[in-house]
Design an enzyme around this catalytic site. Sequence first.
Site, PDB file in Angstrom:
ATOM      1  N   LEU A 176      78.655  85.190  -3.192  1.00 54.24           N
ATOM      2  CA  LEU A 176      77.442  84.047  -2.938  1.00 54.24           C
ATOM      3  C   LEU A 176      78.058  82.849  -3.477  1.00 54.24           C
ATOM      4  O   LEU A 176      78.796  82.794  -4.443  1.00 54.24           O
ATOM      5  CB  LEU A 176      76.001  84.296  -3.746  1.00 54.24           C
ATOM      6  CG  LEU A 176      75.234  85.484  -3.480  1.00 54.24           C
ATOM      7  CD1 LEU A 176      74.286  85.827  -4.429  1.00 54.24           C
ATOM      8  CD2 LEU A 176      74.556  85.293  -1.773  1.00 54.24           C
ATOM      9  N   GLU A 228      91.053  68.485  -3.474  1.00 52.06           N
ATOM     10  CA  GLU A 228      91.526  67.881  -2.128  1.00 52.06           C
ATOM     11  C   GLU A 228      90.373  67.371  -1.364  1.00 52.06           C
ATOM     12  O   GLU A 228      89.502  67.961  -0.912  1.00 52.06           O
ATOM     13  CB  GLU A 228      92.522  68.910  -1.388  1.00 52.06           C
ATOM     14  CG  GLU A 228      93.882  69.372  -2.295  1.00 52.06           C
ATOM     15  CD  GLU A 228      94.590  68.320  -2.087  1.00 52.06           C
ATOM     16  OE1 GLU A 228      94.972  67.393  -1.148  1.00 52.06           O
ATOM     17  OE2 GLU A 228      95.371  68.277  -3.239  1.00 52.06           O
TER      18      GLU A 228
END
EC number: 2.7.1.-
Length: 299
Positions: A220, A271
Site C-alpha cells: 500500500l 528528483e
Amino acid sequence: MAEFPASLLILNGKSTDNLPLREAIMLLREEGMTIHVRVTWEKGDAARYVEEARKLGVATVIAGGGDGTINEVSTALIQCEGDDIPALGILPLGTANDFATSVRIPEALDKALKLAIAGDAIAIDMAQVNKQTCFINMATGGFGTRITTETPEKLKAALGGVSYIIHGLMRMDTLQPDRCEIRGENFHWQGDALVIGIGNGRQAGGGQQLCPNALINDGLLQLRIFTGDEILPALVSTLKSDEDNPNIIEGASSWFDIQAPHEITFNLDGEPLSGQNFHIEILPAALRCRLPPDCPLLR
C-alpha cells in the site's frame, strides 16, 4: 568473521573524500570481505554498475549516498531480469538520509556497512509513477517540494534537515497551494493542497513524518494531504503532533491518480517530476533490502 558473499558499493561522487569510509572498507577487507567500490559521476552510472555487479556475481549492491542515490540504485535493481538479482544495501551518506533513518540503518559507518553486507534480505515494495519513474521512499508535492528542490546546497550541508524549514520561511511570500483532484481505492478528494505526501516510507524533507503509518512491505501507499489557507501554520504543523488536525486528509491505496488544471511538481526521493497527470502505483515485493531486525517499517 564468518565468510560473506561479495558486495559492490556504488558510492556517490560527493563522498569520495570520506576518509572514515575508506578506513572502514579497508578494515572489512582485512577481515576477509570482498567489497568492490564504484563511484558515480553522472546519471546512469548506477545502472551500469548494477549490470557490472551481476556479472561479478555479488550478493549485494550497496547504495552509498543520500535518498537520491538509494533511489537510483534500487530503480536499477528492480529493472533487472532473471535469477540471482543482488539485494540492496544502504550506506547513508547524504544530507537528510530520510529513508535510511526511518528504517533504522545505523549511523556509524562500520555498523551500516556490516548490516549492508550481512543483514537479512527482506522483500520490500517500491512505487512507480506514470509507468516510468520510481521511488522507494516518498513522493511529495506542494510547497514542500519547492522548498526541498530549491534549498541551496551550502545551506543543506551546514544545517541538514533544518535548512528546509529555514528556506521555506524565507520563501513564504511566493508559495501557493496546488489545486488538484486525487483518486484511489475507496478514496476521492479535490481541493487546494499545501502539502501532498504519498509514502512507501514515512519521512521526507529532512525528518518530517509526512506518512507516519506507512510500511514498506504491505502493498500500500499512504497518502497525506495538508490543506489550509495559510502556509506558515501548515509548515509548523509538520513539526508537531497532528492528531485530530482538521487540515490533514489521509488515505491508503495501492494506487493514486492525481490530476491538476496546471502543472505541479512532485519530488520523488529528491528528483523533481512535473506534469498535470500522475498515476502512482505500488510495486509489491519489488526488491530485497538488507534491514535491521528492529526496522519499524515492516509489518
